[in-house]
Design a protein around this motif. Structure first.
Motif, mmCIF file in Angstrom:
data_model
loop_
_atom_site.group_PDB
_atom_site.id
_atom_site.type_symbol
_atom_site.label_atom_id
_atom_site.label_comp_id
_atom_site.label_asym_id
_atom_site.label_seq_id
_atom_site.Cartn_x
_atom_site.Cartn_y
_atom_site.Cartn_z
ATOM 1 N N LYS A 1 -3.864 10.639 5.078
ATOM 2 C CA LYS A 1 -4.782 9.819 4.280
ATOM 3 C C LYS A 1 -4.670 8.355 4.677
ATOM 4 O O LYS A 1 -3.753 7.952 5.382
ATOM 5 C CB LYS A 1 -4.483 9.991 2.795
ATOM 6 N N GLY A 2 -5.623 7.575 4.200
ATOM 7 C CA GLY A 2 -5.580 6.154 4.465
ATOM 8 C C GLY A 2 -4.696 5.436 3.455
ATOM 9 O O GLY A 2 -4.359 5.984 2.404
ATOM 10 N N PRO A 3 -4.302 4.217 3.760
ATOM 11 C CA PRO A 3 -3.498 3.434 2.812
ATOM 12 C C PRO A 3 -4.226 3.227 1.492
ATOM 13 O O PRO A 3 -5.420 2.934 1.473
ATOM 14 C CB PRO A 3 -3.289 2.108 3.549
ATOM 15 N N LEU B 1 3.649 0.811 2.655
ATOM 16 C CA LEU B 1 3.322 -0.181 3.674
ATOM 17 C C LEU B 1 3.252 -1.568 3.063
ATOM 18 O O LEU B 1 2.666 -1.755 1.989
ATOM 19 C CB LEU B 1 1.971 0.145 4.316
ATOM 20 N N TYR C 1 0.855 -1.177 0.000
ATOM 21 C CA TYR C 1 0.000 0.000 0.000
ATOM 22 C C TYR C 1 0.896 1.234 0.000
ATOM 23 O O TYR C 1 2.020 1.215 0.493
ATOM 24 C CB TYR C 1 -0.872 0.046 1.260
ATOM 25 N N GLN D 1 0.802 5.240 1.403
ATOM 26 C CA GLN D 1 0.057 6.137 2.279
ATOM 27 C C GLN D 1 0.661 7.519 2.242
ATOM 28 O O GLN D 1 1.853 7.692 2.501
ATOM 29 C CB GLN D 1 0.035 5.610 3.717
#
Lengths: 110, 114
Positions: free
Chosen positions: A42-44, A87, A36, A38
């Motif tokens: 913000k979100g992944p 991530l 991911y 990020q």
């Protein structure tokens, strides 16, 4: 005990300077390895899923690879907009969940 | 198609108070997950819903945390009473299928307990 370990924690790159991020995992019965991206606040954001050793996936300047013990995210000729935290997460066979690493913080300098 | 939304984006409460976080998954996604990131640590799983049923809540820290998903649509996560160590960013994610398939994350709710 850490199941997913990412290195390096932080990386500064010059624009155009290719590099690789490492994700090593110790989960048993890996069913999928996720990457991911990020951005701050913000979100992944989903990038890739790899399911078996030897598998590779590409998206623009990013290429993810998987072995039996680790995954690499290769960044080729990065641009400043590639600056983010990347991530890695492992989906383990006995549990229906993602186990995340702490992330690789990448800064690309123009 | 709208993504996963979370409300509020930030919440600052005092120790001992109650806070309720909300998550609206992507329409049609039966699988809903809650995760949390405490400062300096990795994102950690809290629980998983399939429709309105709790499939796995083994990651919930203690009984001060209560998650619900009435009707199998949106979900709430209530913390009562909040403690200092509950501070962090709470993420919600949804997925169309159960298993090792992409989970789409919301922007998170940053909770600060003072």
């Amino acid at each position: 005990e850490d199941q997913v370990t990412q290195s390096p924690e932080a990386l500064r790159l010059q624009e155009g300077e290719s590099s690789s991020l490492n994700c090593s995992y110790t989960v048993s019965g890996l069913r999928g390895l996720f990457w991911y991206r990020q951005d701050p606040g913000k979100g992944p954001e989903f990038l890739f899923t790899l399911y078996s050793a030897g598998e590779e996936k590409e998206k623009e300047r990013l290429k993810a690879t998987l072995t039996k013990k680790e995954s690499f995210l290769h960044i080729t000729a990065p641009k400043p907009e590639d600056s983010a935290t990347y991530l890695c997460a492992a989906f383990e066979g006995g549990n229906n969940r993602l186990a995340f690493g702490k992330g690789n913080q990448v800064v690309v300098i123009p | 198609e709208a993504g996963v939304t979370q409300f509020p984006s930030h919440s600052v409460i005092e120790k001992g108070q109650t806070v309720t976080l909300r998550c609206d998954p992507i329409s049609g996604h039966d699988n809903l997950y809650w995760y949390r990131r405490v400062m300096g640590k990795e994102i950690k799983f809290l629980l998983h819903f399939v429709k309105e049923s709790k499939q796995d809540e083994s990651g919930m820290p203690n009984n001060r945390f209560l998650a619900e998903r009435t009707g199998g649509t949106y979900s709430t996560l209530k913390v009562q009473p909040a403690e200092l160590e509950d501070s962090g960013v709470y993420f919600c994610a949804s997925s169309h299928r159960q298993g090792p398939y992409e989970q789409y994350f919301g922007p998170g709710t940053r909770l600060t307990v003072t």
